[in-house]
Design a protein around this motif. Structure first.
Motif, PDB file in Angstrom:
ATOM      1  N   ALA A  29       0.828  -1.216   0.000  1.00 51.80           N
ATOM      2  CA  ALA A  29       0.000   0.000   0.000  1.00 51.80           C
ATOM      3  C   ALA A  29       0.857   1.257   0.000  1.00 51.80           C
ATOM      4  O   ALA A  29       0.404   2.318  -0.444  1.00 51.80           O
ATOM      5  N   LEU A  30       2.089   1.155   0.451  1.00 49.89           N
ATOM      6  CA  LEU A  30       2.966   2.324   0.485  1.00 49.89           C
ATOM      7  C   LEU A  30       3.389   2.769  -0.912  1.00 49.89           C
ATOM      8  O   LEU A  30       3.825   3.909  -1.091  1.00 49.89           O
ATOM      9  N   LYS A  31       3.217   1.894  -1.898  1.00 48.31           N
ATOM     10  CA  LYS A  31       3.515   2.305  -3.271  1.00 48.31           C
ATOM     11  C   LYS A  31       2.509   3.355  -3.736  1.00 48.31           C
ATOM     12  O   LYS A  31       2.863   4.282  -4.457  1.00 48.31           O
ATOM     13  N   LYS A  32       1.256   3.220  -3.304  1.00 54.88           N
ATOM     14  CA  LYS A  32       0.253   4.251  -3.595  1.00 54.88           C
ATOM     15  C   LYS A  32       0.627   5.556  -2.904  1.00 54.88           C
ATOM     16  O   LYS A  32       0.507   6.640  -3.472  1.00 54.88           O
ATOM     17  N   LEU A  33       1.079   5.435  -1.673  1.00 55.91           N
ATOM     18  CA  LEU A  33       1.499   6.612  -0.916  1.00 55.91           C
ATOM     19  C   LEU A  33       2.687   7.284  -1.603  1.00 55.91           C
ATOM     20  O   LEU A  33       2.732   8.501  -1.732  1.00 55.91           O
ATOM     21  N   GLU A  34       3.631   6.485  -2.060  1.00 53.41           N
ATOM     22  CA  GLU A  34       4.795   7.021  -2.759  1.00 53.41           C
ATOM     23  C   GLU A  34       4.361   7.801  -4.002  1.00 53.41           C
ATOM     24  O   GLU A  34       4.853   8.903  -4.263  1.00 53.41           O
ATOM     25  N   SER A  35       3.434   7.255  -4.736  1.00 53.28           N
ATOM     26  CA  SER A  35       2.929   7.922  -5.930  1.00 53.28           C
ATOM     27  C   SER A  35       2.234   9.238  -5.571  1.00 53.28           C
ATOM     28  O   SER A  35       2.438  10.263  -6.233  1.00 53.28           O
TER      29      SER A  35
ATOM     30  N   ALA B 222       1.929  24.110   3.213  1.00 52.35           N
ATOM     31  CA  ALA B 222       2.389  22.963   2.422  1.00 52.35           C
ATOM     32  C   ALA B 222       2.238  21.667   3.210  1.00 52.35           C
ATOM     33  O   ALA B 222       1.789  20.641   2.668  1.00 52.35           O
ATOM     34  N   ALA B 223       2.586  21.671   4.484  1.00 53.83           N
ATOM     35  CA  ALA B 223       2.450  20.476   5.314  1.00 53.83           C
ATOM     36  C   ALA B 223       0.985  20.078   5.465  1.00 53.83           C
ATOM     37  O   ALA B 223       0.636  18.895   5.387  1.00 53.83           O
ATOM     38  N   LYS B 224       0.134  21.066   5.685  1.00 52.15           N
ATOM     39  CA  LYS B 224      -1.296  20.792   5.827  1.00 52.15           C
ATOM     40  C   LYS B 224      -1.865  20.210   4.531  1.00 52.15           C
ATOM     41  O   LYS B 224      -2.617  19.228   4.554  1.00 52.15           O
ATOM     42  N   LEU B 225      -1.494  20.793   3.399  1.00 51.61           N
ATOM     43  CA  LEU B 225      -1.985  20.305   2.109  1.00 51.61           C
ATOM     44  C   LEU B 225      -1.451  18.909   1.794  1.00 51.61           C
ATOM     45  O   LEU B 225      -2.180  18.068   1.258  1.00 51.61           O
ATOM     46  N   LEU B 226      -0.207  18.647   2.139  1.00 47.52           N
ATOM     47  CA  LEU B 226       0.357  17.308   1.956  1.00 47.52           C
ATOM     48  C   LEU B 226      -0.410  16.303   2.800  1.00 47.52           C
ATOM     49  O   LEU B 226      -0.763  15.216   2.335  1.00 47.52           O
ATOM     50  N   SER B 227      -0.697  16.678   4.024  1.00 47.71           N
ATOM     51  CA  SER B 227      -1.456  15.820   4.922  1.00 47.71           C
ATOM     52  C   SER B 227      -2.849  15.517   4.347  1.00 47.71           C
ATOM     53  O   SER B 227      -3.293  14.363   4.339  1.00 47.71           O
ATOM     54  N   GLU B 228      -3.517  16.546   3.858  1.00 50.81           N
ATOM     55  CA  GLU B 228      -4.846  16.356   3.262  1.00 50.81           C
ATOM     56  C   GLU B 228      -4.767  15.523   1.985  1.00 50.81           C
ATOM     57  O   GLU B 228      -5.689  14.772   1.668  1.00 50.81           O
ATOM     58  N   HIS B 229      -3.659  15.636   1.282  1.00 50.69           N
ATOM     59  CA  HIS B 229      -3.447  14.901   0.040  1.00 50.69           C
ATOM     60  C   HIS B 229      -3.344  13.390   0.298  1.00 50.69           C
ATOM     61  O   HIS B 229      -3.823  12.587  -0.502  1.00 50.69           O
ATOM     62  N   ILE B 230      -2.716  13.026   1.410  1.00 51.75           N
ATOM     63  CA  ILE B 230      -2.535  11.590   1.686  1.00 51.75           C
ATOM     64  C   ILE B 230      -3.604  11.016   2.610  1.00 51.75           C
ATOM     65  O   ILE B 230      -3.712   9.802   2.737  1.00 51.75           O
ATOM     66  N   LYS B 231      -4.408  11.861   3.231  1.00 53.02           N
ATOM     67  CA  LYS B 231      -5.421  11.391   4.181  1.00 53.02           C
ATOM     68  C   LYS B 231      -6.374  10.342   3.586  1.00 53.02           C
ATOM     69  O   LYS B 231      -6.652   9.339   4.254  1.00 53.02           O
ATOM     70  N   PRO B 232      -6.869  10.492   2.354  1.00 54.31           N
ATOM     71  CA  PRO B 232      -7.763   9.465   1.810  1.00 54.31           C
ATOM     72  C   PRO B 232      -7.127   8.076   1.724  1.00 54.31           C
ATOM     73  O   PRO B 232      -7.819   7.067   1.822  1.00 54.31           O
TER      74      PRO B 232
ATOM     75  N   ASP C 221      -7.216   3.023   3.368  1.00 49.68           N
ATOM     76  CA  ASP C 221      -6.852   1.796   2.665  1.00 49.68           C
ATOM     77  C   ASP C 221      -5.904   0.894   3.441  1.00 49.68           C
ATOM     78  O   ASP C 221      -5.798  -0.279   3.134  1.00 49.68           O
ATOM     79  N   SER C 222      -5.196   1.450   4.415  1.00 49.68           N
ATOM     80  CA  SER C 222      -4.123   0.688   5.043  1.00 49.68           C
ATOM     81  C   SER C 222      -3.854   1.173   6.469  1.00 49.68           C
ATOM     82  O   SER C 222      -3.801   2.374   6.718  1.00 49.68           O
ATOM     83  N   GLU C 223      -3.645   0.229   7.364  1.00 49.34           N
ATOM     84  CA  GLU C 223      -3.280   0.566   8.752  1.00 49.34           C
ATOM     85  C   GLU C 223      -1.922   1.269   8.788  1.00 49.34           C
ATOM     86  O   GLU C 223      -1.701   2.170   9.602  1.00 49.34           O
ATOM     87  N   GLU C 224      -1.016   0.855   7.912  1.00 48.76           N
ATOM     88  CA  GLU C 224       0.322   1.447   7.881  1.00 48.76           C
ATOM     89  C   GLU C 224       0.250   2.918   7.461  1.00 48.76           C
ATOM     90  O   GLU C 224       0.904   3.769   8.065  1.00 48.76           O
ATOM     91  N   ILE C 225      -0.545   3.196   6.442  1.00 47.07           N
ATOM     92  CA  ILE C 225      -0.672   4.588   6.004  1.00 47.07           C
ATOM     93  C   ILE C 225      -1.371   5.407   7.078  1.00 47.07           C
ATOM     94  O   ILE C 225      -1.012   6.564   7.305  1.00 47.07           O
ATOM     95  N   GLN C 226      -2.319   4.815   7.783  1.00 44.23           N
ATOM     96  CA  GLN C 226      -2.978   5.516   8.886  1.00 44.23           C
ATOM     97  C   GLN C 226      -1.967   5.850   9.979  1.00 44.23           C
ATOM     98  O   GLN C 226      -1.958   6.955  10.513  1.00 44.23           O
TER      99      GLN C 226
END
Length: 129
Positions: A54-60, A81-91, A95-100
Motif C-alpha cells: 500500500a505504500l507504493k500508492k502513498l509514494e505515488s 504545504a504540510a497541511k496540504l500534503l497531509s490532506e493529500h494523503i489522508k484518503p 486503505d491501510s493501517e500502515e498509512i494511517q
C-alpha cells in the motif's frame, strides 16, 4: 609542568558566533520542520514499501504532490504545504493501517508549526516494526 596548549584558554576567545549555530544556513524553523517531515515520509516509504505494498500508492501520491502558493513567506508557506500534503494523503489512510499510522505520526510533527515546543514525533521513520 604546564602544557603549552590549554584547550580552554586557547579557544575561549575565538571568532565563532554561537548565534549562527542554530541558523541552519538561513533556514527558518518552518522550512526546517517541513523538510524534516518530507524526509521522514520519504525514508519511511523507501524503508517499508516492499514490506507493505500500500505504500507504493502513498509514494505515488507524495511524488505527485505540488504546492503553488506564490508570494507567501516561509512562516505561512511551509505550514500550508504540510497541511496540504497531509490532506493529500489522508484518503489513503482508509486503505491501510500502515498509512494511517504514518498519517497520525505525521500529524504530531505538523502540530509543531503551531507550538514549536511540542515534542513532535520522536522517531526517525513514521512507521515502526
Amino acid at each position: 609542568m604546564r602544557d603549552d596548549f590549554d584547550y580552554d584558554d586557547d579557544f575561549a576567545y575565538n571568532d565563532y558566533d554561537d548565534e549562527d549555530e542554530d541558523d541552519d544556513f538561513g533556514m527558518t524553523f518552518e522550512e526546517d520542520l517541513y523538510l524534516m517531515i518530507r524526509e521522514k515520509l520519504r525514508d519511511t516509504i523507501q524503508e517499508y514499501k516492499t514490506q507493505y505494498p500500500a505504500l507504493k500508492k502513498l509514494e505515488s501520491a507524495v511524488s505527485s504532490f505540488k504546492v503553488n502558493a506564490k508570494n507567501t513567506d516561509d512562516s505561512k508557506f511551509y505550514p500550508l504545504a504540510a497541511k496540504l500534503l497531509s490532506e493529500h494523503i489522508k484518503p489513503l489512510a482508509q486503505d491501510s493501517e500502515e498509512i494511517q499510522e504514518i498519517y497520525d505520526n505525521m500529524q504530531t510533527d505538523i502540530a509543531r508549526f503551531k507550538n514549536q515546543r511540542a515534542h513532535g514525533y520522536e522517531g526517525e521513520l513514521y512507521l515502526t516494526d
